[in-house]
Design a protein around this motif. Sequence first.
Motif, PDB file in Angstrom:
ATOM      1  N   SER A  49      -3.275  28.511  10.505  1.00 12.48           N
ATOM      2  CA  SER A  49      -4.246  28.262  11.564  1.00 12.48           C
ATOM      3  C   SER A  49      -5.258  29.398  11.549  1.00 12.48           C
ATOM      4  O   SER A  49      -4.905  30.569  11.356  1.00 12.48           O
ATOM      5  CB  SER A  49      -3.574  28.147  12.933  1.00 12.48           C
ATOM      6  N   PHE A  50      -6.522  29.030  11.723  1.00 14.19           N
ATOM      7  CA  PHE A  50      -7.596  30.012  11.757  1.00 14.19           C
ATOM      8  C   PHE A  50      -7.861  30.369  13.211  1.00 14.19           C
ATOM      9  O   PHE A  50      -8.752  29.824  13.860  1.00 14.19           O
ATOM     10  CB  PHE A  50      -8.829  29.464  11.046  1.00 14.19           C
ATOM     11  N   VAL A  51      -7.024  31.277  13.695  1.00 11.85           N
ATOM     12  CA  VAL A  51      -7.081  31.713  15.086  1.00 11.85           C
ATOM     13  C   VAL A  51      -7.156  33.232  15.107  1.00 11.85           C
ATOM     14  O   VAL A  51      -7.015  33.899  14.079  1.00 11.85           O
ATOM     15  CB  VAL A  51      -5.843  31.233  15.874  1.00 11.85           C
ATOM     16  N   ASN A  52      -7.369  33.781  16.287  1.00 14.56           N
ATOM     17  CA  ASN A  52      -7.453  35.224  16.441  1.00 14.56           C
ATOM     18  C   ASN A  52      -6.093  35.852  16.129  1.00 14.56           C
ATOM     19  O   ASN A  52      -5.115  35.579  16.823  1.00 14.56           O
ATOM     20  CB  ASN A  52      -7.873  35.545  17.877  1.00 14.56           C
ATOM     21  N   ALA A  81      -7.515  24.581  13.777  1.00 16.26           N
ATOM     22  CA  ALA A  81      -8.588  25.357  14.396  1.00 16.26           C
ATOM     23  C   ALA A  81      -8.692  24.981  15.865  1.00 16.26           C
ATOM     24  O   ALA A  81      -8.509  23.818  16.229  1.00 16.26           O
ATOM     25  CB  ALA A  81      -9.918  25.118  13.688  1.00 16.26           C
ATOM     26  N   LEU A  82      -8.981  25.976  16.691  1.00 22.72           N
ATOM     27  CA  LEU A  82      -9.098  25.748  18.134  1.00 22.72           C
ATOM     28  C   LEU A  82     -10.537  25.803  18.629  1.00 22.72           C
ATOM     29  O   LEU A  82     -10.802  25.420  19.764  1.00 22.72           O
ATOM     30  CB  LEU A  82      -8.278  26.795  18.902  1.00 22.72           C
ATOM     31  N   ASN A  83     -11.455  26.289  17.768  1.00 20.18           N
ATOM     32  CA  ASN A  83     -12.829  26.457  18.215  1.00 20.18           C
ATOM     33  C   ASN A  83     -13.767  26.472  17.006  1.00 20.18           C
ATOM     34  O   ASN A  83     -13.329  26.354  15.855  1.00 20.18           O
ATOM     35  CB  ASN A  83     -12.977  27.753  19.039  1.00 20.18           C
ATOM     36  N   ALA A  84     -15.055  26.634  17.284  1.00 19.13           N
ATOM     37  CA  ALA A  84     -16.064  26.575  16.222  1.00 19.13           C
ATOM     38  C   ALA A  84     -15.863  27.674  15.190  1.00 19.13           C
ATOM     39  O   ALA A  84     -16.036  27.444  13.983  1.00 19.13           O
ATOM     40  CB  ALA A  84     -17.458  26.679  16.838  1.00 19.13           C
ATOM     41  N   ARG A  85     -15.523  28.870  15.630  1.00 17.08           N
ATOM     42  CA  ARG A  85     -15.293  29.958  14.673  1.00 17.08           C
ATOM     43  C   ARG A  85     -14.134  29.621  13.737  1.00 17.08           C
ATOM     44  O   ARG A  85     -14.208  29.855  12.530  1.00 17.08           O
ATOM     45  CB  ARG A  85     -15.023  31.269  15.418  1.00 17.08           C
ATOM     46  N   GLY A  86     -13.069  29.057  14.281  1.00 13.99           N
ATOM     47  CA  GLY A  86     -11.939  28.684  13.454  1.00 13.99           C
ATOM     48  C   GLY A  86     -12.307  27.630  12.430  1.00 13.99           C
ATOM     49  O   GLY A  86     -11.886  27.697  11.268  1.00 13.99           O
ATOM     50  N   VAL A  87     -13.099  26.642  12.840  1.00 12.02           N
ATOM     51  CA  VAL A  87     -13.536  25.596  11.907  1.00 12.02           C
ATOM     52  C   VAL A  87     -14.397  26.193  10.801  1.00 12.02           C
ATOM     53  O   VAL A  87     -14.221  25.875   9.612  1.00 12.02           O
ATOM     54  CB  VAL A  87     -14.303  24.490  12.658  1.00 12.02           C
TER      55      VAL A  87
END
Length: 289
Positions: A49-52, A81-87
């Motif tokens: 997952s691309f998260v913080n 992804a949970l948000n635009a940055r993650g996408v």
Amino acid sequence: MPVAGGVTINDVVLRDGLQDEPVVVAVPDRVAIAAALAAAGVRAIEAASFVNPARVPQMAGAEELFAALPRDGSVRYSALALNARGVTRAVAAGADEIVLVVSAGQGHSLANAGRGVEDVLAGFRDVVAGHPQATFTGGISTAFTCPFDGEIAPRRLLGVARGLAGMGVARIVLADTLGTTAPERIARTLAMIRPALPGVEFGLHLHDARGQALDTVDAALELGVTRFDAAAGGYGGCPFAPGAHGNLATERLVAHLHSLGVRTGVGEGALADAVALVKECLARGAPLA
């Protein structure tokens, strides 16, 4: 049982499994787990997952992981992804599929994403429109029961699913995040929602708190559902859903489906080797600070 074409098993141990463990598994070990799952015949793997990483340190190194995954075209590697940055990060890393996660429960959305459900959906609309080359899947957490809001009404779940479908998302996976929802209620909800969105392929992401996940699989198969998430070794949970239990184990799901004569393409012996490797990698993982 309407499964003539077999089923697709999406193994999520590298993401949902590892994110709930008290250690960080090194990237080379995560790559080795992916290779072992692929060797067993698993053709869909949720790799990261691309998260913080400050919030979920077990998912640090997602870009490095995707750069090292074995690629021969036989496996689709997805990322959450949970948000635009993650996408944006997932697209740049070369994820074959990006899972956009939104909660059906408002309380879980605030705990998991830091925003309400409608705000999450609104943000994803712009993201999907801005990445027309990417393939997106919708993942709806707490689709049936929320640890904060209780039982989710089917009409509310349908509203969230319609929000994703309206963006052009053609596959939606419904998660029983706590693993406590009765199979009969999941089946009733599926029977209502699937006809309302005939252009969407629905799958299930099952946790197994009460040992009833395989009963839910049977009920879903009868309704024509042929895509299931599972995690090698049954690892997993949700750090932001109090009371969440481990995932349905991939090896249990495969053995059960094979006992029904349902094709999975997965070899049970090689899968057992992959499960053993997951245990080894966890045992040598770095403890969380």
